[in-house]
Design an enzyme around this catalytic site. Structure first.
Site, PDB file in Angstrom:
ATOM      1  CD  GLU A  96      83.430  99.691  46.846  1.00 45.08           C
ATOM      2  OE1 GLU A  96      82.339  99.615  46.277  1.00 45.08           O
ATOM      3  OE2 GLU A  96      84.101  98.693  47.132  1.00 45.08           O
ATOM      4  CB  CYS A 109      87.455  99.573  56.464  1.00 40.62           C
ATOM      5  SG  CYS A 109      88.595  98.656  55.459  1.00 40.62           S
ATOM      6  CB  CYS A 116      96.212  97.196  45.266  1.00 43.23           C
ATOM      7  SG  CYS A 116      97.561  96.808  46.406  1.00 43.23           S
ATOM      8  CB  CYS A 120      97.471  89.706  47.687  1.00 41.37           C
ATOM      9  SG  CYS A 120      98.728  90.736  48.474  1.00 41.37           S
ATOM     10  CB  CYS A 123      93.345  90.886  47.522  1.00 42.27           C
ATOM     11  SG  CYS A 123      92.698  92.552  47.783  1.00 42.27           S
ATOM     12  N   GLY A 170      94.105  99.208  48.398  1.00 44.62           N
ATOM     13  CA  GLY A 170      95.452  99.747  48.249  1.00 44.62           C
ATOM     14  C   GLY A 170      96.416  99.350  49.346  1.00 44.62           C
ATOM     15  CB  SER A 202      96.417  96.867  57.351  1.00 44.75           C
ATOM     16  OG  SER A 202      96.587  95.539  56.907  1.00 44.75           O
ATOM     17  CG  ASN A 302      85.108  88.240  53.009  1.00 44.48           C
ATOM     18  OD1 ASN A 302      84.232  87.621  53.597  1.00 44.48           O
ATOM     19  ND2 ASN A 302      85.893  89.105  53.624  1.00 44.48           N
ATOM     20  CB  CYS A 345      88.538  91.826  54.025  1.00 42.53           C
ATOM     21  SG  CYS A 345      88.413  92.212  55.725  1.00 42.53           S
TER      22      CYS A 345
HETATM   23  N1  SAH Z   1      97.427  96.332  51.448  1.00 41.33           N
HETATM   24  C1  SAH Z   1      97.141  96.309  52.847  1.00 41.33           C
HETATM   25  C2  SAH Z   1      95.735  96.688  53.240  1.00 41.33           C
HETATM   26  C3  SAH Z   1      94.573  96.224  52.393  1.00 41.33           C
HETATM   27  S1  SAH Z   1      93.839  94.668  52.600  1.00 41.33           S
HETATM   28  C4  SAH Z   1      97.485  94.954  53.399  1.00 41.33           C
HETATM   29  O1  SAH Z   1      97.853  94.075  52.633  1.00 41.33           O
HETATM   30  O2  SAH Z   1      97.441  94.788  54.605  1.00 41.33           O
HETATM   31  C5  SAH Z   1      93.176  94.503  54.194  1.00 41.33           C
HETATM   32  C6  SAH Z   1      93.164  93.043  54.658  1.00 41.33           C
HETATM   33  O3  SAH Z   1      92.157  92.262  53.976  1.00 41.33           O
HETATM   34  C7  SAH Z   1      94.466  92.369  54.372  1.00 41.33           C
HETATM   35  O4  SAH Z   1      94.889  91.590  55.452  1.00 41.33           O
HETATM   36  C8  SAH Z   1      94.138  91.519  53.182  1.00 41.33           C
HETATM   37  O5  SAH Z   1      95.050  90.513  53.016  1.00 41.33           O
HETATM   38  C9  SAH Z   1      92.729  91.059  53.501  1.00 41.33           C
HETATM   39  N2  SAH Z   1      92.000  90.531  52.341  1.00 41.33           N
HETATM   40  C10 SAH Z   1      92.145  90.890  51.063  1.00 41.33           C
HETATM   41  N3  SAH Z   1      91.317  90.177  50.267  1.00 41.33           N
HETATM   42  C11 SAH Z   1      90.608  89.376  51.066  1.00 41.33           C
HETATM   43  C12 SAH Z   1      89.558  88.415  50.841  1.00 41.33           C
HETATM   44  N4  SAH Z   1      89.095  88.173  49.623  1.00 41.33           N
HETATM   45  N5  SAH Z   1      89.047  87.797  51.912  1.00 41.33           N
HETATM   46  C13 SAH Z   1      89.497  88.051  53.153  1.00 41.33           C
HETATM   47  N6  SAH Z   1      90.486  88.928  53.434  1.00 41.33           N
HETATM   48  C14 SAH Z   1      91.040  89.585  52.399  1.00 41.33           C
END
Ligand code: SAH
Length: 372
Positions: A96, A109, A116, A120, A123, A170, A202, A302, A345
């Protein structure tokens, strides 16, 4: 029967790779820039339209090369102007891409991987595991799709995408070469010509790759920090066990040093209710960031099904922000956009679920084309 060799897709070739390609087929290097311009500035996908190339060269290119964009299978335009596309990549997976307009800016974005591997805890992309890296063509293809959603690419027309953040699905630094090639095209004057200040990678903090990046590109850097100490960050970002905060921070300082201009690191901090949003942690964060040139971006969490987490309360976010701002750290709260189309995000999961399919706004592109 002779099998015909696979044609080379030129879409994701950086200027350097394009030059190497032209040399490999016995052609002059300067042809590379001409073709980069045709593909990316003029939006041309047919070699026959490249009128400053001789007929023989065009015929040769048609034999060995192609310009092939990833296929858009769904698109969705939110009420707040956010646009989202699901792009089908080789092998059938979906990734996406989201475009977020804001005043005279429009930020795209971009995803770098299908799934990935970092997992985390907050996420949703991580929950689906890792499938594969995107090719450079699939990464730059996302920018093209966004620009072309406004009409054919027109170098004299208004700039439709002003900023790119590699914050989709990713970990971009785990797909190093393709991401570097695609980002170099984003900033290349003969291609999309975006400002290096407006192209941001990022990362969750892959230390050796941050150092390697600084040798090859001068994009802006964002770090997904989410916690001011290792105990908490280990829980949220498992990569922290390999590259703890102290090492990541040192890598960020080295990166800024090599940029040699006045840029800062963007620190991303997802605000999760009762997990990382207390005033004590805000103060600890201030201590950690005081000697790192940075700006802080608080991202309200989110939610997604079964995440086990809740978004921080507005009051907690406001108080956290007050503490960090008062200490001199420029702090912004990311406004959540495109929620009605699951484009926020951490909500990019690369699959079209039933709920989305049932939503009337989520029109399969194929169907839309047919009904026109
Ligand atoms: N892997 C990279 C880029 C992808 S995530 C990174 O870690 O930076 C882009 C951003 O969205 C990151 O800061 C991530 O931590 C955040 N993110 C991921 N899941 C989220 C969620 N459920 N709510 C808010 N931010 C989130």
């Amino acid at each position: 029967m002779n099998s015909t060799p696979e044609k080379t897709n030129l879409l994701g070739f950086s200027k350097a790779k394009m030059e190497a390609f032209f040399e490999s087929i016995g052609e002059k290097k300067f042809r590379a820039i001409q073709v980069v311009k045709w593909i990316h500035q003029q939006g041309v996908e047919d070699f026959d339209e490249m009128t400053n190339l001789g007929k023989a060269l065009r015929a040769k290119l048609k034999e060995v090369a192609k310009i092939c964009e990833p296929e858009v299978v769904y698109q969705d335009y939110s009420e707040d102007g956010t646009r989202k596309w699901a792009i089908k990549v080789d092998g059938g997976s979906l990734v996406e891409t989201v475009l977020i307009p804001e005043g005279d800016r429009a930020t795209l974005c971009v995803s770098s991987q299908v799934g990935c591997s970092l997992d985390c805890s907050f996420c949703s992309t991580g929950k689906q595991g890792f499938n594969r890296n995107l090719t450079a063509a699939e990464v730059i293809g996302q920018l093209r799709v966004a620009i072309k959603s406004f009409g054919p690419i027109d170098p004299k027309g208004p700039r439709r995408v002003t900023n790119v953040v590699m914050m989709g699905m990713g970990e971009p630094l785990m797909n190093f070469e393709a991401v570097v090639d695609a980002m170099s095209l984003m900033m290349e004057d003969n291609a999309y010509g975006l400002s290096k200040r407006r192209v941001t990678l990022s990362t969750a903090g892959l230390v050796p790759a941050i150092d390697k990046l600084s040798e090859q590109l001068d994009v802006s850097l964002a770090l997904s920090l989410h916690a001011p100490n290792d105990a908490l960050r280990n829980e949220l970002v498992p990569l922290n066990k390999r590259y703890p905060i102290k090492e990541v921070k040192a890598a960020c300082l080295r990166y800024l040093d090599r940029l040699n201009d006045k840029r800062v690191i963007t620190i991303e901090y997802t605000m999760i209710d009762g997990v990382n949003d207390s005033p004590e942690l805000a103060r600890e964060l201030v201590g950690l960031l005081k000697d790192l040139p940075c700006k802080l971006n608080l991202i309200p969490f989110n939610p997604f099904p079964n995440s086990g987490y809740k978004r921080s309360k507005k009051q907690a976010i406001d108080y956290f922000k007050e503490i960090t701002s008062r200490s001199g750290i420029v702090t912004t709260v990311r406004t959540t956009r495109g929620e009605d189309i699951d484009a926020a995000c951490g909500q990019l999961v690369g699959q079209v679920d039933d709920r989305t399919r049932r939503s009337q706004k989520y029109i399969p592109v194929v169907q839309e084309v047919i009904s026109k």
